[in-house]
Design a protein around this motif. Structure first.
Motif, PDB file in Angstrom:
ATOM      1  N   LEU A  85      -5.354  26.874  23.024  1.00 56.25           N
ATOM      2  CA  LEU A  85      -5.656  27.689  21.797  1.00 56.25           C
ATOM      3  C   LEU A  85      -6.992  28.199  21.743  1.00 56.25           C
ATOM      4  CD1 LEU A  85      -4.573  24.321  19.949  1.00 56.25           C
ATOM      5  CD2 LEU A  85      -3.420  26.578  19.779  1.00 56.25           C
ATOM      6  N   THR A  86      -7.316  29.143  20.855  1.00 54.38           N
ATOM      7  CA  THR A  86      -8.827  29.536  20.519  1.00 54.38           C
ATOM      8  C   THR A  86      -9.324  28.472  19.843  1.00 54.38           C
ATOM      9  OG1 THR A  86      -8.318  30.566  18.563  1.00 54.38           O
ATOM     10  CG2 THR A  86      -7.921  31.995  20.406  1.00 54.38           C
ATOM     11  N   LEU A  87     -10.912  28.493  19.877  1.00 55.98           N
ATOM     12  CA  LEU A  87     -11.508  27.438  19.015  1.00 55.98           C
ATOM     13  C   LEU A  87     -11.159  27.488  17.757  1.00 55.98           C
ATOM     14  CD1 LEU A  87     -13.864  25.500  19.762  1.00 55.98           C
ATOM     15  CD2 LEU A  87     -15.398  27.058  19.017  1.00 55.98           C
ATOM     16  N   GLY A  88     -11.049  28.447  17.184  1.00 58.16           N
ATOM     17  CA  GLY A  88     -10.577  28.880  15.674  1.00 58.16           C
ATOM     18  C   GLY A  88      -9.336  28.218  15.406  1.00 58.16           C
ATOM     19  N   GLN A  89      -8.337  28.463  16.144  1.00 51.98           N
ATOM     20  CA  GLN A  89      -7.079  27.872  16.177  1.00 51.98           C
ATOM     21  C   GLN A  89      -6.830  26.344  15.928  1.00 51.98           C
ATOM     22  OE1 GLN A  89      -5.178  29.928  19.444  1.00 51.98           O
ATOM     23  NE2 GLN A  89      -4.118  31.375  18.017  1.00 51.98           N
ATOM     24  N   LEU A  90      -7.787  25.812  16.902  1.00 54.13           N
ATOM     25  CA  LEU A  90      -7.958  24.549  16.998  1.00 54.13           C
ATOM     26  C   LEU A  90      -8.714  23.941  15.816  1.00 54.13           C
ATOM     27  CD1 LEU A  90      -7.410  21.874  18.769  1.00 54.13           C
ATOM     28  CD2 LEU A  90      -9.575  22.420  20.111  1.00 54.13           C
ATOM     29  N   ALA A  91      -9.670  24.488  15.313  1.00 52.15           N
ATOM     30  CA  ALA A  91     -10.184  24.275  14.149  1.00 52.15           C
ATOM     31  C   ALA A  91      -9.260  24.031  13.025  1.00 52.15           C
ATOM     32  CB  ALA A  91     -11.592  24.782  13.861  1.00 52.15           C
ATOM     33  N   LYS A  92      -8.557  25.098  12.735  1.00 44.49           N
ATOM     34  CA  LYS A  92      -7.487  25.142  11.729  1.00 44.49           C
ATOM     35  C   LYS A  92      -6.436  23.994  11.897  1.00 44.49           C
ATOM     36  CE  LYS A  92      -4.277  28.386   9.420  1.00 44.49           C
ATOM     37  NZ  LYS A  92      -3.819  29.656   9.539  1.00 44.49           N
ATOM     38  N   ALA A  93      -6.143  23.889  13.290  1.00 42.63           N
ATOM     39  CA  ALA A  93      -5.001  22.705  13.432  1.00 42.63           C
ATOM     40  C   ALA A  93      -5.583  21.577  13.070  1.00 42.63           C
ATOM     41  CB  ALA A  93      -4.675  22.823  14.878  1.00 42.63           C
ATOM     42  N   THR A 117     -18.035  21.983  13.804  1.00 41.63           N
ATOM     43  CA  THR A 117     -17.386  20.853  14.086  1.00 41.63           C
ATOM     44  C   THR A 117     -16.610  20.704  15.390  1.00 41.63           C
ATOM     45  OG1 THR A 117     -17.635  20.124  11.754  1.00 41.63           O
ATOM     46  CG2 THR A 117     -16.357  18.870  13.331  1.00 41.63           C
ATOM     47  N   MET A 118     -15.458  21.921  15.305  1.00 43.14           N
ATOM     48  CA  MET A 118     -14.682  21.703  16.543  1.00 43.14           C
ATOM     49  C   MET A 118     -15.474  22.142  17.814  1.00 43.14           C
ATOM     50  SD  MET A 118     -12.031  21.026  17.855  1.00 43.14           S
ATOM     51  CE  MET A 118     -11.010  20.771  16.367  1.00 43.14           C
ATOM     52  N   THR A 119     -16.529  22.966  17.611  1.00 42.00           N
ATOM     53  CA  THR A 119     -17.378  23.367  18.981  1.00 42.00           C
ATOM     54  C   THR A 119     -17.790  22.259  19.560  1.00 42.00           C
ATOM     55  OG1 THR A 119     -17.662  25.580  18.079  1.00 42.00           O
ATOM     56  CG2 THR A 119     -19.407  24.904  19.897  1.00 42.00           C
ATOM     57  N   ILE A 154     -16.927  19.093  19.132  1.00 46.37           N
ATOM     58  CA  ILE A 154     -15.717  18.043  19.801  1.00 46.37           C
ATOM     59  C   ILE A 154     -15.217  18.829  20.993  1.00 46.37           C
ATOM     60  CG2 ILE A 154     -13.251  17.604  19.521  1.00 46.37           C
ATOM     61  CD1 ILE A 154     -14.011  17.366  16.348  1.00 46.37           C
ATOM     62  N   VAL A 155     -14.889  20.220  21.217  1.00 48.36           N
ATOM     63  CA  VAL A 155     -14.443  20.667  22.498  1.00 48.36           C
ATOM     64  C   VAL A 155     -15.767  20.498  23.584  1.00 48.36           C
ATOM     65  CG1 VAL A 155     -14.016  23.010  23.742  1.00 48.36           C
ATOM     66  CG2 VAL A 155     -12.729  22.406  21.608  1.00 48.36           C
ATOM     67  N   THR A 156     -17.039  20.731  23.044  1.00 49.19           N
ATOM     68  CA  THR A 156     -18.039  20.551  24.166  1.00 49.19           C
ATOM     69  C   THR A 156     -18.013  19.090  24.693  1.00 49.19           C
ATOM     70  OG1 THR A 156     -19.437  22.147  22.922  1.00 49.19           O
ATOM     71  CG2 THR A 156     -20.477  20.362  24.489  1.00 49.19           C
ATOM     72  N   GLY A 157     -17.655  18.068  24.010  1.00 48.89           N
ATOM     73  CA  GLY A 157     -17.825  16.976  24.505  1.00 48.89           C
ATOM     74  C   GLY A 157     -16.357  16.525  25.461  1.00 48.89           C
ATOM     75  N   LEU A 158     -15.386  17.247  25.097  1.00 46.20           N
ATOM     76  CA  LEU A 158     -14.198  17.125  25.658  1.00 46.20           C
ATOM     77  C   LEU A 158     -14.287  17.777  27.073  1.00 46.20           C
ATOM     78  CD1 LEU A 158     -11.245  17.572  23.134  1.00 46.20           C
ATOM     79  CD2 LEU A 158     -11.781  15.632  24.365  1.00 46.20           C
ATOM     80  N   GLU A 159     -15.230  18.934  26.982  1.00 43.41           N
ATOM     81  CA  GLU A 159     -15.259  19.601  28.302  1.00 43.41           C
ATOM     82  C   GLU A 159     -16.197  18.787  29.042  1.00 43.41           C
ATOM     83  OE1 GLU A 159     -15.805  24.244  29.062  1.00 43.41           O
ATOM     84  OE2 GLU A 159     -17.349  23.530  27.562  1.00 43.41           O
ATOM     85  N   GLU A 160     -17.234  18.355  28.477  1.00 40.29           N
ATOM     86  CA  GLU A 160     -18.303  17.529  29.418  1.00 40.29           C
ATOM     87  C   GLU A 160     -17.360  16.285  30.117  1.00 40.29           C
ATOM     88  OE1 GLU A 160     -21.157  16.531  26.365  1.00 40.29           O
ATOM     89  OE2 GLU A 160     -22.188  18.578  26.671  1.00 40.29           O
ATOM     90  N   ASP A 161     -16.485  15.735  29.402  1.00 40.38           N
ATOM     91  CA  ASP A 161     -15.731  14.811  29.877  1.00 40.38           C
ATOM     92  C   ASP A 161     -14.640  15.164  30.931  1.00 40.38           C
ATOM     93  OD1 ASP A 161     -17.164  12.900  28.612  1.00 40.38           O
ATOM     94  OD2 ASP A 161     -15.666  12.830  26.951  1.00 40.38           O
ATOM     95  N   GLY A 162     -14.494  16.384  31.059  1.00 36.36           N
ATOM     96  CA  GLY A 162     -13.420  16.914  32.100  1.00 36.36           C
ATOM     97  C   GLY A 162     -12.022  17.113  31.584  1.00 36.36           C
ATOM     98  N   PHE A 163     -12.068  17.006  30.195  1.00 35.73           N
ATOM     99  CA  PHE A 163     -10.679  16.983  29.682  1.00 35.73           C
ATOM    100  C   PHE A 163     -10.033  18.348  29.345  1.00 35.73           C
ATOM    101  CE2 PHE A 163     -11.947  12.604  27.881  1.00 35.73           C
ATOM    102  CZ  PHE A 163     -11.497  11.896  29.204  1.00 35.73           C
ATOM    103  N   VAL A 164     -10.752  19.246  28.959  1.00 40.65           N
ATOM    104  CA  VAL A 164     -10.682  20.634  28.686  1.00 40.65           C
ATOM    105  C   VAL A 164     -11.532  21.619  29.518  1.00 40.65           C
ATOM    106  CG1 VAL A 164      -9.833  20.165  26.490  1.00 40.65           C
ATOM    107  CG2 VAL A 164     -12.245  21.007  26.580  1.00 40.65           C
ATOM    108  N   LYS A 165     -10.913  22.971  29.746  1.00 43.89           N
ATOM    109  CA  LYS A 165     -11.759  23.823  29.893  1.00 43.89           C
ATOM    110  C   LYS A 165     -11.662  25.141  29.047  1.00 43.89           C
ATOM    111  CE  LYS A 165     -12.393  23.048  34.911  1.00 43.89           C
ATOM    112  NZ  LYS A 165     -13.769  22.782  34.821  1.00 43.89           N
ATOM    113  N   ARG A 166     -12.630  25.834  29.010  1.00 41.67           N
ATOM    114  CA  ARG A 166     -12.578  27.069  28.416  1.00 41.67           C
ATOM    115  C   ARG A 166     -12.641  28.126  29.254  1.00 41.67           C
ATOM    116  NH1 ARG A 166     -16.776  26.172  23.590  1.00 41.67           N
ATOM    117  NH2 ARG A 166     -17.453  23.961  23.966  1.00 41.67           N
ATOM    118  N   ARG A 167     -11.631  29.081  28.863  1.00 44.87           N
ATOM    119  CA  ARG A 167     -11.397  30.318  29.694  1.00 44.87           C
ATOM    120  C   ARG A 167     -11.243  31.347  28.768  1.00 44.87           C
ATOM    121  NH1 ARG A 167      -6.327  27.668  32.545  1.00 44.87           N
ATOM    122  NH2 ARG A 167      -7.364  26.169  33.913  1.00 44.87           N
ATOM    123  N   ASP A 168     -11.710  32.646  29.515  1.00 41.54           N
ATOM    124  CA  ASP A 168     -11.677  33.964  28.542  1.00 41.54           C
ATOM    125  C   ASP A 168     -10.346  34.410  28.294  1.00 41.54           C
ATOM    126  OD1 ASP A 168     -14.478  34.190  28.407  1.00 41.54           O
ATOM    127  OD2 ASP A 168     -14.445  35.405  30.228  1.00 41.54           O
TER     128      ASP A 168
END
Length: 151
Positions: free
Chosen positions: A49-57, A64-66, A68-82
């Motif tokens: 999902l995009t960050l906007g879609q995830l924030a809406k969900a 706020t979602m940024t 949250i995602v930054t923390g998840l990324e730092e923990d290795g649970f998610v990755k951002r891709r273009d």
């Protein structure tokens, strides 16, 4: 005379909240905050999902979602891709580690529920099965109503 829909809705709401609170105790063992776990769940089970879609969900603002995602990324649970179709967007993808942690969490919750269900007698399990079908139908009806409302 049929039960009052308002009273049934209130009782269902209370029961669902109580059950979720009990199950959240199982999530504490994972060591991830509830907002992060919830967002990770959406990514794992809902696909990239995009960050906007995830924030809406998750019904939060994009900043706020940024966080949250930054923390998840730092923990290795998610990755951002273009985004492959729109270079201005970034897709949030679950990593194998993120999928494993969600699977383990779900297994813990299901195990806790299973123990409680095993304590029911045969009639109680039949009633529970019937109630689950009704709740699934309510969920579908509410999803449909929300879709029609937001067109």
């Amino acid at each position: 005379m049929s039960p009052n829909p308002e009273a049934l809705a209130d009782q269902l709401h209370s029961a669902a909240i109580g059950l979720l609170r009990q199950l959240r105790r199982e999530d504490d063992a994972i060591g991830i905050t509830s907002p992060r776990l919830s967002a990770l769940s959406v990514v794992v089970f809902g696909g990239p999902l995009t960050l906007g879609q995830l924030a809406k969900a998750e019904q939060v603002k994009p900043p706020t979602m940024t966080r949250i995602v930054t923390g998840l990324e730092e923990d290795g649970f998610v990755k951002r891709r273009d985004d492959a179709t729109d270079g201005r967007l970034t897709q949030i993808h679950a990593t194998p580690k993120g999928r494993r942690i969600m699977a383990a969490g779900r297994a813990r919750r299901v195990s806790a529920l299973s123990a409680a269900v095993q304590a029911l007698d045969r009639q109680g399990r039949r009633e529970l099965a019937s109630g689950i079908r009704v709740i699934q139908a309510l969920n579908s009806a509410m999803r449909q109503a929300n879709t029609e409302t937001h067109r």
